[in-house]
Enzyme design. Structure first.
Site, short mmCIF file in Angstrom:
data_model
loop_
_atom_site.label_atom_id
_atom_site.label_comp_id
_atom_site.label_asym_id
_atom_site.label_seq_id
_atom_site.Cartn_x
_atom_site.Cartn_y
_atom_site.Cartn_z
N GLY A 1 0.87 -1.28 0.07
CA GLY A 1 -0.17 0.01 -0.11
C GLY A 1 0.68 1.29 -0.02
N TYR A 2 1.95 1.29 0.93
CA TYR A 2 2.86 2.30 0.86
C TYR A 2 3.53 2.59 -0.49
CZ TYR A 2 6.27 5.60 2.59
OH TYR A 2 7.15 6.56 3.16
N ALA A 3 4.06 1.45 -1.13
CA ALA A 3 4.71 1.76 -2.31
C ALA A 3 3.62 2.21 -3.36
CB ALA A 3 5.32 0.29 -2.99
N SER B 1 0.91 3.95 -2.89
CA SER B 1 0.80 5.40 -2.55
C SER B 1 1.75 6.28 -2.90
CB SER B 1 0.58 5.61 -1.14
OG SER B 1 1.63 5.44 -0.22
N LYS B 2 2.94 6.04 -2.85
CA LYS B 2 4.27 6.94 -2.89
C LYS B 2 4.47 6.92 -4.41
CE LYS B 2 4.92 8.54 1.09
NZ LYS B 2 4.90 9.93 1.50
#
Length: 254
Positions: A158-160, A162-163
């Site tokens: 999810g973080y990857a 989003s970024k």
């Protein structure tokens, strides 16, 4: 020439300013002359450490609380700010979160929260404030991207995502607004010693592997973002648009 870095008379809105990179950016912008509007989910409305640091530099600090995982709350904050009559000269979209879980166990709740905080809230706030900046004909918007804007990471899907989205949002907004007096850019931190990376710092093997790849041989610090944030917020960066400036001690060069 150096006076192009002077932010005297400017107002900067810094999200996620309570600690870490956001606090480092807020203090740097204040040192360069800007008044600071700080916002985070748990920021003390009076007497915060970042507020005291900004005021010690002789600048004004105004605190707000907003939960970036709640889109209604983000819109309410934007409306409250607009009603106050303040249109920031500088918007630092730094608020973020990270949830570590292998992809097969990364449930919808984790995914939704990370995407909402790290990407959707950033767009909503940029849209609302950017509209006012466009009407005024000037403004600086700076996102906090990540090495995972370029890489996939491990156990943080999810973080990857989003970024990666932040990198493209930076370019999309720059394409629309560069000709209207705005500069939209991003800063991509490398491995920085903050709360978000505590799990990695505490993992002896992972920390060793990280440090072995960083040519500078150390974890980054919040103060490493003073120069980059002031540069992109200042007139010195008036012809810089749609860029993701990597601040990583050389990691991406390996």
């Amino acid at each position: 020439m150096l006076n192009t870095f002077d932010l005297t008379g400017k107002t900067a809105l810094v999200t996620g300013c309570k600690r870490g990179i956001g606090r480092g950016m807020a203090e740097a912008l204040a040192q360069a002359g800007a008044d600071i509007i700080g916002v985070s989910a748990t920021l003390e409305l009076d007497g915060s450490a970042v507020g005291q640091a900004v005021e010690a530099l002789g600048r004004k600090f105004t605190a707000y609380q907003s939960d970036f995982s709640d889109r209604v709350a983000v819109k309410a904050f934007a409306a409250e700010l607009e009603a106050s009559g303040v249109v920031p000269d500088i918007l630092i979209n730094n608020a973020g979160t990270i949830k570590r879980k292998p992809a097969a166990e990364h449930d919808d709740g984790l995914w939704d929260e990370v995407i909402e905080v790290n990407l959707s809230a950033q767009f909503v706030l940029s849209r609302e404030i950017g509209r006012q900046m466009v009407a005024r004909g000037s403004g600086k918007i700076i996102f906090t991207a990540s090495l995972l804007t370029f890489q996939g990471g491990i156990t943080v899907p999810g973080y990857a995502a989003s970024k990666g989205g932040i990198g493209q949002l930076t370019k999309a907004l720059a394409n629309e607004w560069a000709g209207k007096g705005l500069n939209v850019n991003a800063i991509a931190p490398g491995y920085i010693a903050t709360d978000n990376t505590q799990a990695l710092q505490d993992d002896a093997d992972r920390s060793k592997a990280i440090l072995e790849r960083i040519p500078q041989g150390r974890w980054g610090r919040p103060e490493d973002f003073a120069g980059p944030s002031v540069f992109l917020a200042s007139d010195a960066a008036n012809y810089v648009n749609g860029e993701v400036l990597v601040v990583d001690g050389g990691w991406m060069g390996r």
